[in-house]
Each structure stands twice: as structure tokens, then as C-alpha cells.
Design a protein around this motif. Structure first.
Motif, PDB file in Angstrom:
ATOM      1  N   ALA A 266       0.822  -1.212   0.000  1.00  0.00           N
ATOM      2  CA  ALA A 266       0.000   0.000   0.000  1.00  0.00           C
ATOM      3  C   ALA A 266       0.853   1.258   0.000  1.00  0.00           C
ATOM      4  O   ALA A 266       0.502   2.259  -0.631  1.00  0.00           O
ATOM      5  N   ARG A 267       1.992   1.214   0.701  1.00  0.00           N
ATOM      6  CA  ARG A 267       2.878   2.379   0.750  1.00  0.00           C
ATOM      7  C   ARG A 267       3.504   2.636  -0.616  1.00  0.00           C
ATOM      8  O   ARG A 267       3.574   3.780  -1.077  1.00  0.00           O
ATOM      9  N   ARG A 268       3.958   1.582  -1.266  1.00  0.00           N
ATOM     10  CA  ARG A 268       4.614   1.745  -2.569  1.00  0.00           C
ATOM     11  C   ARG A 268       3.633   2.121  -3.668  1.00  0.00           C
ATOM     12  O   ARG A 268       3.994   2.808  -4.626  1.00  0.00           O
ATOM     13  N   HIS A 269       2.400   1.629  -3.540  1.00  0.00           N
ATOM     14  CA  HIS A 269       1.428   1.837  -4.622  1.00  0.00           C
ATOM     15  C   HIS A 269       0.140   2.404  -4.027  1.00  0.00           C
ATOM     16  O   HIS A 269      -0.851   1.685  -3.853  1.00  0.00           O
ATOM     17  N   PRO A 270       0.145   3.679  -3.692  1.00  0.00           N
ATOM     18  CA  PRO A 270      -0.984   4.289  -2.980  1.00  0.00           C
ATOM     19  C   PRO A 270      -2.285   4.290  -3.776  1.00  0.00           C
ATOM     20  O   PRO A 270      -3.365   4.446  -3.190  1.00  0.00           O
ATOM     21  N   ARG A 271      -2.216   4.097  -5.083  1.00  0.00           N
ATOM     22  CA  ARG A 271      -3.449   4.063  -5.877  1.00  0.00           C
ATOM     23  C   ARG A 271      -4.088   2.684  -5.880  1.00  0.00           C
ATOM     24  O   ARG A 271      -5.210   2.508  -6.349  1.00  0.00           O
ATOM     25  N   ALA A 272      -3.378   1.692  -5.348  1.00  0.00           N
ATOM     26  CA  ALA A 272      -3.947   0.351  -5.219  1.00  0.00           C
ATOM     27  C   ALA A 272      -4.816   0.279  -3.976  1.00  0.00           C
ATOM     28  O   ALA A 272      -4.537   0.937  -2.971  1.00  0.00           O
ATOM     29  N   ARG A 273      -5.857  -0.531  -4.008  1.00  0.00           N
ATOM     30  CA  ARG A 273      -6.751  -0.716  -2.862  1.00  0.00           C
ATOM     31  C   ARG A 273      -6.414  -2.064  -2.226  1.00  0.00           C
ATOM     32  O   ARG A 273      -6.988  -3.096  -2.564  1.00  0.00           O
ATOM     33  N   VAL A 274      -5.446  -2.037  -1.332  1.00  0.00           N
ATOM     34  CA  VAL A 274      -4.880  -3.265  -0.772  1.00  0.00           C
ATOM     35  C   VAL A 274      -5.777  -3.801   0.340  1.00  0.00           C
ATOM     36  O   VAL A 274      -6.133  -3.066   1.269  1.00  0.00           O
ATOM     37  N   GLU A 275      -6.140  -5.073   0.256  1.00  0.00           N
ATOM     38  CA  GLU A 275      -6.936  -5.733   1.271  1.00  0.00           C
ATOM     39  C   GLU A 275      -6.070  -6.774   1.974  1.00  0.00           C
ATOM     40  O   GLU A 275      -5.452  -7.612   1.325  1.00  0.00           O
ATOM     41  N   SER A 276      -6.046  -6.713   3.297  1.00  0.00           N
ATOM     42  CA  SER A 276      -5.126  -7.561   4.044  1.00  0.00           C
ATOM     43  C   SER A 276      -5.751  -8.852   4.548  1.00  0.00           C
ATOM     44  O   SER A 276      -5.035  -9.787   4.885  1.00  0.00           O
ATOM     45  N   ASP A 277      -7.079  -8.926   4.615  1.00  0.00           N
ATOM     46  CA  ASP A 277      -7.713 -10.107   5.215  1.00  0.00           C
ATOM     47  C   ASP A 277      -8.517 -10.890   4.188  1.00  0.00           C
ATOM     48  O   ASP A 277      -9.706 -11.141   4.359  1.00  0.00           O
ATOM     49  N   VAL A 278      -7.877 -11.240   3.078  1.00  0.00           N
ATOM     50  CA  VAL A 278      -8.501 -12.088   2.058  1.00  0.00           C
ATOM     51  C   VAL A 278      -7.456 -13.077   1.568  1.00  0.00           C
ATOM     52  O   VAL A 278      -6.248 -12.841   1.686  1.00  0.00           O
ATOM     53  N   LEU A 279      -7.907 -14.186   1.019  1.00  0.00           N
ATOM     54  CA  LEU A 279      -6.980 -15.170   0.460  1.00  0.00           C
ATOM     55  C   LEU A 279      -6.607 -14.821  -0.976  1.00  0.00           C
ATOM     56  O   LEU A 279      -5.506 -15.145  -1.427  1.00  0.00           O
TER      57      LEU A 279
END
Length: 325
Positions: A134-147
Motif C-alpha cells: 500500500a505504501r509503494r502503490h498508494p493508488r492500489a486498494r490493498v486488502e489484508s484479510d482475504v486469500l
């Protein structure tokens, strides 16, 4: 379409994640009546030996030109600090633009981020690296609790074994749950796992309580439930079967399975309904009863919510337009 598969062998890459693609798509199972794939291992620097992080090399027979025909491009895990050639990023962008799917496992998502394929999209990676992604690619919508996350044509899987989940998800989506299930059985793995990464995140000692022994496992209960999906099942019934209070049972179930009892039960019933829609001509009302949903309306609600399509449309897709309704 899912026929032409190209997988990247990356400098310093992780062998297991590369092996996931090789096992799911590179193993010939046509003698068992399963689909065959035109499978190739590709190197960004052209044909030759690619060094893995484990001290051995992988022989890639193709260069980046092989990506031009691929229906799916697999991106295994690699060191996020390694800089890859711009030609690779351009090839991935061109493939996605023409409709090819790109599937990353674990830290392979960083490579997709560098290619600009995560901008504006939901995505994931291993839980240890979600904040960094998320820090490197702030335009991405990173989800941490999915497989895994399917943002067609870009699919991102979390750590290691979740790559198997993501690959089998794509097989199930394109070729049906029967094919995905047969491949999973050959691999001795589950065709579908509920829950997310939270169940695997390391916690400080003492946060969860005593370590569970094999005798405390809910595995026997899950097997019992899978044989009774067509019946009415409540959390109280499950708790009694597990010899726990409902509150303790619900907590233990989420810790071990990664989903609530009812979420898991709904997911298993949807999988059973998929199987029945693909392999029988029973009307949807009968499928609803056999899979434990009771009515066609209830089946349609959960089926659409989980899969984004109706039972009738799903059957037409995998049985043809003449299939029973």
C-alpha cells in the motif's frame, strides 16, 4: 478462455509459488478427462536458466514474446526489492489490455504494482507485506484479510498456499466446480477455503490461549457437517456436537476455520449447489432443497451474492442452453 498458460520464472524467485502454477496448469491430466493446457515457463531475459532464491536454477524455454498469446500469465513470488526490466512491465500491460488474465501469488503483486496494473484495483499480497504494498502503490486498494482478490483481468493471491486457492478459483470460474474439484483432489487439497488471512497472522504468545491439540480440532465436526448440508443446521446444534457452549464454539470455529459457522455453512452449500447444477438435470427447486437452502429464492439470493450470477445462468454456462431450469 483458459487454455494457453505462460508462467514467469523470475530472477531470485520463490520455487513453491512457481510450482503452484506448474502443478495446477502444467500437469497433464487429460487421461482423467480433465482439460489440458498449453503451458510454458517464460523468462524476461529470454530462454535460459533463471536463478531461484533457493540455490538452484529453472530452465525457461521462452522469452517475453510467449506472453503475447497467453490467456493467463502467472506471476510467482519474488523479492520485492529486485528491479525487473521495463520490457516485462510493458508486456504485462499489453496482455491485460487485450484481455489476458494476470495472476500473482504472494509478493508477485509488487511486480504487478510496478507495471501499473494495481492502480485503482482491489488487490492483496502476503499479510506481512500488505502495508508495504500500500505504501509503494498508494493508488492500489490493498486488502489484508482475504486469500485472493479477483479484479478481472488481474487476480492477486495472498501468501503461498493462497496461490492454490486463487488458481483453483480461476479454474472454477472458467471451467466449473467439477473440474476445480477434481484438480484439487489430485493435489490433495481443498477446492475452496472460506475465511481470510487473519487466521494465519502470527500473534504474540498468550493472545489466543492454550495451543490446540489434534484432539481439539474441529475437522471431525466439519466432515460431519459436510454430510448433512441438506438438513437444517443451527449453531446450537453444531456446538452440542462439538461439546461446547455456543459462544465458545463460535469463537473456536472462527479461530480454526477463519469464518463464522454460518458463513462456512453457506459457502459449502453454494459449492454443493454448483456441483448439482453442473452434474444433474434436477430443477433449481430440487437443487435448493438438496443443498440445504430450502427454496429457490433463498438459493438464488446466496448464489448471486457469492458468485455474481444466478443458478439458471450458471447452469446454462456449464451445461449449455438446453439444460434443465
Amino acid at each position: 478462455m483458459l487454455r494457453d498458460i505462460a508462467v514467469l520464472a523470475l530472477d531470485g524467485g520463490h520455487a513453491f509459488e512457481l510450482g503452484v502454477f506448474c502443478e495446477v496448469f502444467g500437469t497433464d491430466r487429460t487421461d482423467d478427462g480433465l482439460p489440458g493446457y498449453d503451458f510454458a515457463v517464460v523468462s524476461a531475459t529470454g530462454p535460459g536458466t533463471v536463478r531461484t532464491r533457493h540455490g538452484f536454477g529453472v530452465e525457461a524455454l521462452y522469452g517475453l514474446e510467449r506472453l503475447e498469446s497467453a490467456d493467463l500469465i502467472g506471476v510467482p513470488a519474488a523479492d520485492p526489492g529486485v528491479r525487473h526490466p521495463e520490457e516485462l512491465f510493458a508486456a504485462l500491460r499489453a496482455a491485460a489490455a487485450r484481455g489476458a488474465r494476470v495472476l500473482s501469488i504472494c509478493t508477485g503483486a509488487f511486480l504487478l504494482g510496478e507495471a501499473g496494473l494495481l492502480d485503482g484495483r482491489r488487490c492483496t499480497t502476503h499479510w506481512r507485506y500488505t502495508e508495504e504494498l500500500a505504501r509503494r502503490h498508494p493508488r492500489a486498494r490493498v486488502e489484508s484479510d482475504v486469500l485472493y482478490v479477483d479484479e478481472d483481468p488481474v487476480i492477486t493471491g495472498a501468501g503461498t498456499a493462497a496461490g492454490i486457492d486463487a488458481c483453483l478459483h480461476l479454474v472454477r470460474k472458467e471451467q466449473g466446480s467439477a473440474v476445480a474439484g477434481d484438480i484439487a483432489r489430485r493435489m490433495v487439497t481443498s477446492p475452496h477455503r472460506d475465511g481470510g488471512q487473519a487466521q494465519y497472522v502470527k500473534r504474540p504468545e498468550g493472545r489466543v490461549g492454550h495451543r490446540q491439540s489434534n484432539g481439539d480440532s474441529l475437522t471431525p465436526l466439519l466432515a460431519w457437517l459436510e454430510g448433512r448440508l441438506h438438513t437444517e443446521l443451527t449453531v446450537d446444534q453444531m456446538a452440542r456436537r462439538a461439546h461446547m457452549s455456543p459462544r465458545t464454539f463460535a469463537r473456536r470455529f472462527r479461530q480454526e476455520v477463519g469464518a463464522s459457522p454460518l458463513q462456512w455453512l453457506t459457502g459449502q452449500r453454494v459449492l454443493l449447489a454448483q456441483h448439482l447444477l453442473e452434474t444433474t438435470d434436477e430443477p433449481v427447486t430440487a437443487v435448493a432443497q438438496r443443498s440445504g437452502f430450502g427454496t429457490a429464492d433463498t438459493l438464488r439470493h446466496h448464489f448471486t451474492r457469492r458468485l455474481g450470477t444466478t443458478p439458471h445462468a450458471y447452469r446454462r454456462a456449464f451445461r449449455g442452453p438446453g439444460a434443465a431450469g
